[in-house]
Design a protein around this motif. Structure first.
Motif, short mmCIF file in Angstrom:
data_model
loop_
_atom_site.label_atom_id
_atom_site.label_comp_id
_atom_site.label_asym_id
_atom_site.label_seq_id
_atom_site.Cartn_x
_atom_site.Cartn_y
_atom_site.Cartn_z
N PHE A 49 -0.29 35.94 54.45
CA PHE A 49 -0.07 35.19 53.21
C PHE A 49 1.29 35.52 52.60
O PHE A 49 1.78 36.63 52.75
CB PHE A 49 -1.12 35.55 52.17
CG PHE A 49 -2.51 35.10 52.51
CD1 PHE A 49 -2.95 33.83 52.20
CD2 PHE A 49 -3.39 35.96 53.12
CE1 PHE A 49 -4.23 33.42 52.49
CE2 PHE A 49 -4.69 35.57 53.42
CZ PHE A 49 -5.11 34.30 53.10
N GLY A 50 1.86 34.57 51.90
CA GLY A 50 3.04 34.87 51.09
C GLY A 50 2.64 35.71 49.89
O GLY A 50 1.49 35.69 49.46
N LEU A 51 3.58 36.48 49.35
CA LEU A 51 3.25 37.34 48.22
C LEU A 51 2.81 36.53 47.00
O LEU A 51 1.93 36.95 46.26
CB LEU A 51 4.44 38.23 47.86
CG LEU A 51 4.81 39.32 48.86
CD1 LEU A 51 5.82 40.27 48.25
CD2 LEU A 51 3.59 40.09 49.33
N LEU A 66 3.64 44.32 51.67
CA LEU A 66 2.34 44.44 50.99
C LEU A 66 2.39 45.54 49.93
O LEU A 66 1.69 45.48 48.92
CB LEU A 66 1.23 44.71 52.01
CG LEU A 66 0.97 43.55 52.99
CD1 LEU A 66 -0.15 43.90 53.95
CD2 LEU A 66 0.62 42.27 52.25
N GLY A 67 3.26 46.52 50.18
CA GLY A 67 3.43 47.61 49.21
C GLY A 67 3.86 47.10 47.84
O GLY A 67 3.52 47.68 46.81
N ILE A 101 7.15 40.24 41.41
CA ILE A 101 6.77 40.09 42.81
C ILE A 101 7.59 38.98 43.47
O ILE A 101 8.08 39.15 44.58
CB ILE A 101 5.25 39.80 42.93
CG1 ILE A 101 4.48 41.07 42.58
CG2 ILE A 101 4.89 39.35 44.34
CD1 ILE A 101 2.99 40.88 42.45
N ALA A 102 7.77 37.89 42.76
CA ALA A 102 8.56 36.79 43.31
C ALA A 102 10.00 37.22 43.60
O ALA A 102 10.56 36.93 44.65
CB ALA A 102 8.54 35.60 42.36
N GLU A 103 10.59 37.96 42.65
CA GLU A 103 11.97 38.44 42.84
C GLU A 103 12.06 39.37 44.05
O GLU A 103 12.95 39.26 44.88
CB GLU A 103 12.46 39.22 41.61
CG GLU A 103 12.44 38.46 40.30
CD GLU A 103 13.73 37.68 40.04
OE1 GLU A 103 14.63 37.74 40.89
OE2 GLU A 103 13.81 37.02 38.98
N LYS A 104 11.12 40.30 44.10
CA LYS A 104 11.14 41.29 45.19
C LYS A 104 10.96 40.60 46.54
O LYS A 104 11.60 40.96 47.52
CB LYS A 104 10.00 42.31 45.00
CG LYS A 104 10.28 43.34 43.94
CD LYS A 104 10.84 44.62 44.59
CE LYS A 104 11.40 45.58 43.56
NZ LYS A 104 10.42 45.96 42.55
N PHE A 119 14.12 30.58 59.56
CA PHE A 119 13.19 29.47 59.58
C PHE A 119 12.27 29.46 58.37
O PHE A 119 11.82 30.50 57.93
CB PHE A 119 12.40 29.49 60.88
CG PHE A 119 13.29 29.29 62.05
CD1 PHE A 119 13.91 28.08 62.26
CD2 PHE A 119 13.57 30.34 62.91
CE1 PHE A 119 14.77 27.89 63.32
CE2 PHE A 119 14.42 30.16 63.98
CZ PHE A 119 15.03 28.93 64.18
N GLY A 120 12.00 28.27 57.90
CA GLY A 120 11.28 28.11 56.65
C GLY A 120 9.84 28.58 56.71
O GLY A 120 9.21 28.56 57.74
N ILE A 121 9.32 28.98 55.57
CA ILE A 121 7.91 29.25 55.45
C ILE A 121 7.41 28.36 54.33
O ILE A 121 8.12 28.13 53.38
CB ILE A 121 7.60 30.70 55.03
CG1 ILE A 121 8.91 31.31 54.55
CG2 ILE A 121 6.91 31.49 56.09
CD1 ILE A 121 8.87 31.89 53.25
N ARG A 122 6.22 27.93 54.46
CA ARG A 122 5.70 27.08 53.41
C ARG A 122 5.44 27.90 52.17
O ARG A 122 4.76 28.90 52.21
CB ARG A 122 4.40 26.47 53.87
CG ARG A 122 4.51 24.99 53.97
CD ARG A 122 3.23 24.45 54.43
NE ARG A 122 2.35 24.32 53.29
CZ ARG A 122 1.44 23.41 53.23
NH1 ARG A 122 1.28 22.58 54.22
NH2 ARG A 122 0.66 23.32 52.18
N GLN A 123 6.00 27.49 51.10
CA GLN A 123 5.89 28.29 49.89
C GLN A 123 5.01 27.53 48.90
O GLN A 123 5.37 26.48 48.42
CB GLN A 123 7.29 28.52 49.32
CG GLN A 123 7.33 29.56 48.27
CD GLN A 123 6.83 30.89 48.79
OE1 GLN A 123 7.07 31.25 49.92
NE2 GLN A 123 6.08 31.59 47.97
N HIS A 124 3.88 28.09 48.62
CA HIS A 124 2.98 27.39 47.73
C HIS A 124 3.56 27.26 46.34
O HIS A 124 4.26 28.13 45.88
CB HIS A 124 1.65 28.11 47.65
CG HIS A 124 0.75 27.71 48.76
ND1 HIS A 124 -0.09 26.63 48.65
CD2 HIS A 124 0.60 28.18 50.00
CE1 HIS A 124 -0.73 26.48 49.78
NE2 HIS A 124 -0.34 27.42 50.63
N GLY A 125 3.27 26.16 45.75
CA GLY A 125 3.63 26.02 44.35
C GLY A 125 5.00 25.43 44.15
O GLY A 125 5.35 25.05 43.05
#
Ligand code: ADP
Ligand code: MG
Length: 685
Positions: free
Chosen positions: A559-561, A595-596, A607-610, A621-627
Motif C-alpha cells: 500500500f502507499g503510505l 513503514l517505519g 507522512i505525505a511529505e516524508k 514509473f508511476g504508482i497509482r496515488q489514491h486521492g
C-alpha cells in the motif's frame, strides 16, 4: 495525417474482436485515441545478449545460437504439433520447444543461426525455452531494444496490446500538437508524435525519458489550464450569495465537546467567504478524525439560518447514512429538517423527498452523488458540500461547480497532500486546513511485524475482542491482478473465520460484492454483531465505528503510505486505546524505512511529505496515488518539478490569453474543451 479517425471505435481495428473490445473497455480504452495514449507501465530491457551458460531459471533472455540437433517434430491430433531442438552458442546448449507453429519447421536447419527471446524454464533440471520470439540472426534488431510492458487486465496479453498499438503507429495516426513551439522550446519538450512513437517503441532509455517528460508535462499542463480557466470563470461571472447572519453559537451549544482551535479557524474562513458577495469555492483539508463533519454541519446551519437550503454529498451510501444519523441529532433540536437520499432510497420515498425539496420543506439534503443528477431540484440552494472530495475526482468536482449557479461550494478531503502540490492540484479552490486533532485522542500505536509474529498478532486480536472491541483486517487488492488478490483475500478470510477465530463472527467485504451485501456486512459490524471484518480496501474512507480499535493490514508494503494512513484512521475514534499492525513479508531496508514512517508519525501531512522525500523524483514509473486526480503517466508525488513548470506555463497562457482567442492557442483551446467539455461549458465560445 489521419487525425480525424482518432475517435474511431477500437472494434473496427484489425485483430480486435468482441472479446478484446470488452477487455479494452475494462482498461478504459474505447477509441483509437485511447489506445494510442495507453502507455507502457515499464520496459523490458532486451538489449543484452546472454550467454547460454549464464542462463538462470525464470529469467527472460535474448540470445543468439545455431541449431545443433535435427528438429524433432511431433504431431498429436489435429492442429497440435510440437517441435524441439537444441541451440548452442559455444558456451553451452539449451533446448528450444515450439508448440503449434509447424510453418516454422522448414526454416529450421541444423547450423543455421537465429536470435531468440524467451523465458528460461527449468524442466526437471534442464533448461528449456518454450515458444520464444525467434528471428534470423540478421534481423536481431527486431528483438533487441526496450520492449513496452502495458498494464493489463485478465485475459489480455501484453504481446497483443503491443502489437495492436505498434500497427496503429505504423499507420501514422497523428495526434494534434497542443503545445506551441514557444512552449516546447522554453521547456525543452519534444513534439507529440515523436513522443508517442518513443513511448511505445523507444530507441533508447534517453528517448523514453524525453517522451515521458513531454507527455507528463502535457497532462499536467492541460489539467491546470482547465482548473485555472474554471477559477477565472468563478471570479469573473459568479456573484455569490451574501449570507448575513453568520453567528452559530446556538449550534455549538448542542455539541458534547469544544471545537478545536483549528476547527474554529477554518469555520471563520468559511464564514468570511459566505458573508461576502463572491461565491465560495473552498477546500477543507483535514487529517482523518480531525472533525470535518461538524465544520460542514455548521456551514450548513448558517446557510439554513439565512433562509437557504444546503446539501452534503458523500461518496458512498454508507458514509451518507452515517452523516445523516450523526447530524440529525443536532438539527432536529434546531427545528431544521434533514433528509437522506441515496441509491437505496425507495422510489416512493425519493419522489416525496424530491417534491419536498422543490417546495422548500427540506432544509438539508444529505446523500450520494445521486444529488447532482438532473432531476434533483432545490427551491433555493445556498450551499453544496462534498465530503471526501478526492473520491469524486477532478472532473466531477468541475461538474458540480458548473451546476451550482451562485451557490457556495465547499469540498472536504482527508487525503493530505503536501502544500506545494495542493496549491497546483486544487488551483481552482481556496484552501483551509484543519491541522489539529480533538483533545484527548490517544495516539494510535503502530507496529510493523513479519510472519514470525503472526501468532502473537492473532492472540492480541483475541485479547482485544474479548474486551469487547472490534477489528478490521485489510488485504491488498491491486486492480492489475485483481483476480489473484481476491483469491488471496478470500483465503485469508477463510483462515480467520474457520481456523483462527471460529468462536467469533467474521465478516468479509470486497469490491465485487453487491452494494446491498456490502451495506449489510458494514451494518452488522456497526451493530457489533460482527467482531472482525476482513476486507479489501473497500472499507470506506470515513467510516466511523468507534468501538473498532484494531487495524491489521496484510502485506502492508503493497500500500502507499497515504492509503495506510487513511486505513489506520478507521481506528482511534474513541477513548479506548487503538492499535495498527502492519504485516509484511518484505523486510528490506527500504521497506522497513517506509513503514517505519507510519510507526513514528500519526500526522497525515507529515507522512505525505516524508513519503515524497523517500520515494524522490528518481522513481521512474508511476504508482497509482489514491486521492489525487488520475493521470495516464504523471505522478504528482514524483513529478513535482514538471508540475511546477507546467503550472508556470499554464499561468502564462491564462494571463496572456484567458479566453484562448489568439491563433497560436487555437488547437490548445479545441483540445482543452474536448477533454473537459462538460465542465467548461460556460466559457466564451
Ligand atoms: P473526519 O475529519 O475524519 O471526517 P469526523 O468528522 O468523522 O472526522 O470526526 C471524528 C469524530 O470526532 C466524530 O465522532 C466527531 O463527533 C468527533 N469530534 C469532532 N470534533 C471534535 C472535537 N472538537 N472534540 C472532540 N471530538 C470531536
Ligand atoms: Mg469524514
Amino acid at each position: 495525417m489521419k487525425s480525424l479517425i482518432l475517435d474511431e471505435n477500437v472494434q473496427y481495428l484489425k485483430g480486435v474482436g468482441p472479446t478484446r473490445v470488452k477487455h479494452f473497455e475494462k482498461l478504459g480504452i474505447r477509441t483509437v485515441y485511447d489506445l494510442l495514449t495507453y502507455f507502457p507501465r515499464e520496459y523490458e530491457d532486451r538489449n543484452n545478449i546472454k550467454k547460454i551458460q549464464d542462463f538462470m531459471a525464470d529469467e527472460n533472455v535474448v540470445f543468439v545460437g545455431k541449431i545443433c540437433t535435427r528438429p524433432q517434430i511431433r504431431r498429436k491430433g489435429r492442429g497440435f504439433s510440437l517441435t524441439y531442438f537444441y541451440v548452442t552458442d559455444t558456451t553451452a546448449r539449451v533446448q528450444v520447444t515450439i508448440f503449434n507453429q509447424s510453418y516454422l519447421n522448414e526454416k529450421l536447419e541444423v547450423d543455421k543461426e537465429f536470435a531468440f527471446y524467451g523465458k528460461v524454464e527449468d524442466n526437471k533440471g534442464h533448461f528449456e525455452i518454450v515458444n520464444p520470439v525467434m528471428v534470423e540472426v540478421e534481423k536481431i534488431d527486431k528483438i533487441k531494444g526496450y520492449y513496452p510492458i502495458y498494464p493489463l487486465t485478465a485475459g489480455l496479453k501484453n504481446g497483443h496490446i503491443a502489437k495492436i498499438i505498434s500497427e496503429l503507429l505504423d499507420k501514422k495516426y497523428a495526434l494534434p500538437e497542443v503545445l506551441s513551439n514557444s512552449i516546447r522550446q522554453k521547456y525543452a519538450l519534444c513534439e507529440i508524435n515523436y513522443a508517442l512513437e518513443q513511448i511505445h517503441r523507444p530507441n533508447s532509455i534517453e528517448s523514453i525519458g524525453e517522451a515521458r517528460k513531454r507527455l507528463i508535462f502535457e497532462e499536467l499542463f492541460m489539467l491546470q489550464l482547465a482548473l485555472l480557466t474554471m477559477r477565472n470563470q468563478n471570479f469573473a461571472t459568479k456573484k455569490g450569495i451574501k449570507f448575513k447572519d453568520t453567528n452559530y453559537d446556538e449550534f455549538t451549544k448542542l455539541l458534547p465537546f469544544e471545537l478545536t482551535g483549528a476547527q474554529i479557524r477554518v469555520i471563520d474562513e468559511i464564514m468570511t467567504d459566505m458573508s461576502s458577495d463572491k461565491s465560495m469555492n473552498r477546500l477543507v483539508q483535514g487529517d482523518v478524525g480531525s472533525g470535518k463533519t461538524i465544520v460542514a454541519a455548521i456551514a450548513m446551519y448558517v446557510a439554513v439560518k439565512n433562509g437557504y437550503q444546503a446539501s452534503l454529498m458523500a461518496p458512498t451510501t454508507i458514509l451518507a447514512a452515517q452523516h445523516y444519523e450523526e447530524l440529525k441529532k443536532y438539527f432536529s433540536k434546531l427545528n431544521i429538517t434533514v433528509e437522506l437520499l441515496t441509491g437505496s432510497t425507495t422510489k416512493k420515498n425519493k419522489d416525496i423527498i424530491l417534491e419536498k425539496l422543490k417546495n422548500g420543506e427540506i432544509d438539508i439534503l444529505i446523500g450520494t452523488n445521486a444529488l447532482v443528477s438532473d432531476n434533483v431540484e432545490f427551491k433555493n440552494a445556498g450551499l453544496i458540500i462534498t465530503d471526501e472530495q478526492h473520491r469524486f475526482g477532478v472532473k466531477q468536482r468541475m461538474k458540480l461547480n458548473a451546476k451550482g449557479e451562485n451557490t457556495d461550494v465547499l469540498v472536504m478531503t482527508a487525503t493530505p497532500i503536501p502544500r506545494t502540490l495542493a496549491l497546483m492540484v486544487y488551483s481552482d479552490l481556496d484552501m483551509s486546513i484543519i491541522d489539529e486533532l480533538p483533545k484527548g485522542r490517544i495516539p494510535i500505536k503502530t507496529y510493523v511485524v513479519n510472519e514470525k509474529l503472526e501468532e502473537r498478532v492473532d492472540n492480541f486480536i483475541k485479547k482485544e475482542i474479548d474486551k469487547g472491541r472490534q477489528a478490521y483486517i485489510v488485504c491488498p487488492l491491486i486492480e492489475e491482478n485483481e483476480e489473484l488478490d481476491l483469491t488471496a483475500a478470500t483465503n485469508i478470510y477463510e483462515k480467520y473465520k474457520n481456523e483462527i477465530f471460529p468462536e467469533y463472527e467474521v465478516g468479509f467485504l470486497h469490491g465485487k460484492m453487491k452494494k446491498k451485501e456490502k451495506e449489510q456486512v458494514m451494518q452488522s459490524f456497526k451493530d457489533g454483531k460482527v467482531q472482525i471484518i476482513v476486507s479489501t480496501t473497500v472499507i470506506e474512507v470515513g467510516v466511523n465505528v468507534p468501538n473498532a480499535t484494531l487495524m491489521i493490514i496484510e502485506d502492508a508494503d503493497r500500500f502507499g503510505l497515504a492509503t495506510l494512513h487513511q486505513l489506520r484512521g478507521r481506528v482511534g475514534r474513541s477513548t479506548f486505546e487503538s492499535f495498527c499492525v502492519l504485516k509484511t513479508k518484505n523486510m528490506s531496508q527500504k521497506c522497513r524505512e517506509r513503514l517505519g514512517i507510519m510507526v513514528k508519525s500519526n500526522n497525515g501531512f507529515e507522512i505525505a511529505e516524508k513519503d515524497l522525500e523517500l520515494r524522490g523524483p528518481g522513481d521512474f514509473f508511476g504508482i497509482r496515488q489514491h486521492g489525487l486526480p488520475e493521470f495516464k503517466l504523471a505522478n504528482l508525488l514524483t513529478d513535482v518539478k514538471l508540475l511546477k513548470l507546467s503550472n508556470d506555463a499554464a499561468k502564462e497562457i491564462i494571463m496572456k490569453d484567458p479566453e484562448f482567442k489568439l491563433p497560436e492557442n487555437k488547437v490548445l483551446k479545441q483540445e482543452l474543451f474536448g477533454r473537459y467539455n462538460e465542465q467548461l461549458l460556460n466559457i466564451g465560445t
